[in-house]
Write a protein that holds these residues in place. Structure first.
Motif, PDB file in Angstrom:
ATOM      1  N   ILE A  81      13.495 -60.154 -33.873  1.00 11.96           N
ATOM      2  CA  ILE A  81      13.259 -60.406 -32.448  1.00 11.96           C
ATOM      3  C   ILE A  81      14.573 -60.773 -31.757  1.00 11.96           C
ATOM      4  N   LEU A  82      15.363 -61.634 -32.389  1.00 11.24           N
ATOM      5  CA  LEU A  82      16.653 -62.004 -31.809  1.00 11.24           C
ATOM      6  C   LEU A  82      17.558 -60.791 -31.640  1.00 11.24           C
ATOM      7  N   ALA A  83      17.577 -59.910 -32.630  1.00 16.25           N
ATOM      8  CA  ALA A  83      18.394 -58.690 -32.526  1.00 16.25           C
ATOM      9  C   ALA A  83      17.914 -57.821 -31.365  1.00 16.25           C
ATOM     10  N   SER A  84      16.605 -57.716 -31.209  1.00 17.83           N
ATOM     11  CA  SER A  84      16.053 -56.920 -30.109  1.00 17.83           C
ATOM     12  C   SER A  84      16.365 -57.546 -28.753  1.00 17.83           C
ATOM     13  N   LEU A  85      16.245 -58.866 -28.657  1.00 19.50           N
ATOM     14  CA  LEU A  85      16.554 -59.538 -27.398  1.00 19.50           C
ATOM     15  C   LEU A  85      18.039 -59.428 -27.059  1.00 19.50           C
ATOM     16  N   ALA A  86      18.887 -59.509 -28.067  1.00 16.51           N
ATOM     17  CA  ALA A  86      20.325 -59.333 -27.831  1.00 16.51           C
ATOM     18  C   ALA A  86      20.609 -57.925 -27.319  1.00 16.51           C
ATOM     19  N   HIS A  87      19.903 -56.941 -27.871  1.00 17.36           N
ATOM     20  CA  HIS A  87      20.063 -55.569 -27.398  1.00 17.36           C
ATOM     21  C   HIS A  87      19.638 -55.451 -25.932  1.00 17.36           C
ATOM     22  N   LEU A  88      18.519 -56.076 -25.578  1.00 15.37           N
ATOM     23  CA  LEU A  88      18.077 -56.060 -24.183  1.00 15.37           C
ATOM     24  C   LEU A  88      19.104 -56.748 -23.286  1.00 15.37           C
ATOM     25  N   CYS A  89      19.733 -57.807 -23.784  1.00 21.22           N
ATOM     26  CA  CYS A  89      20.771 -58.474 -22.999  1.00 21.22           C
ATOM     27  C   CYS A  89      21.982 -57.573 -22.794  1.00 21.22           C
ATOM     28  N   ARG A  90      22.300 -56.782 -23.799  1.00 26.28           N
ATOM     29  CA  ARG A  90      23.406 -55.826 -23.626  1.00 26.28           C
ATOM     30  C   ARG A  90      23.062 -54.825 -22.537  1.00 26.28           C
ATOM     31  N   LEU A  91      21.809 -54.402 -22.494  1.00 28.22           N
ATOM     32  CA  LEU A  91      21.377 -53.498 -21.426  1.00 28.22           C
ATOM     33  C   LEU A  91      21.469 -54.191 -20.071  1.00 28.22           C
ATOM     34  N   ALA A  92      21.040 -55.455 -20.016  1.00 31.00           N
ATOM     35  CA  ALA A  92      21.092 -56.212 -18.763  1.00 31.00           C
ATOM     36  C   ALA A  92      22.543 -56.456 -18.358  1.00 31.00           C
TER      37      ALA A  92
END
Length: 130
Positions: A13-24
C-alpha cells in the motif's frame, strides 16, 4: 472480520501511495518559465487508469492504516525502501497543505468534505510512521 494489516500488505500500500504521490507531484506547478511565472503543469486528479492521485486520497489512506491492528509493529519492520516511500508521501503532502499548491479540493463533483488537511495533520502522519 480481521482489522489487522499484514506488514507485506502495508508495504504494498505504501508503495502504491508513493506512486500516486509521484503522479501528483508531476502535476504540481513547481516549474518556472523564463519570466519567473509558474508553468501550469496541473492535469486532472486521476491517472490514465482513472485512479485518484489527489493528495487527500493519499492522506486518508495513511491515516486509515494507523487504525489497523498491528500498525505499530508493522511500522517497526518497514524496510529502507518502504521508509523512503513514507518520506516521499509526507513530502508530497507537505507541498499540498490545505490544497494551497494542489488541485485537491472537493470541486470534482463528489461533494465530500474530505479535501483538506493541515500542516499539523502532515506532522502527525510523519510521527505515526517513524
Amino acid at each position: 472480520f480481521k482489522v489487522e494489516l499484514g506488514s507485506d500488505i502495508m508495504g504494498d500500500i505504501l508503495a502504491s501511495l508513493a506512486h500516486l504521490c509521484r503522479l501528483a507531484s508531476a502535476s504540481l506547478p513547481s516549474s518556472l518559465d523564463d519570466d519567473g511565472l509558474a508553468i501550469d503543469t496541473k492535469g486532472s486528479n486521476s491517472n490514465n487508469d482513472g485512479v485518484s492521485s489527489r493528495p487527500s486520497f493519499v492522506y486518508r489512506w495513511m491515516i486509515a492504516m494507523t487504525k489497523c491492528g498491528r500498525f505499530d509493529l508493522n511500522v517497526s519492520f518497514l524496510t529502507g525502501e518502504q521508509k523512503q516511500d513514507v518520506e516521499h508521501i509526507v513530502a508530497t503532502l507537505e507541498k499540498c497543505v490545505d490544497g494551497s499548491r494542489c488541485d485537491d479540493d472537493a470541486t470534482d463533483g463528489d461533494d465530500d468534505d474530505r479535501g483538506g488537511f493541515t500542516e499539523e495533520d502532515v506532522m502527525r502522519v510523519r510521527e505515526l510512521y517513524k
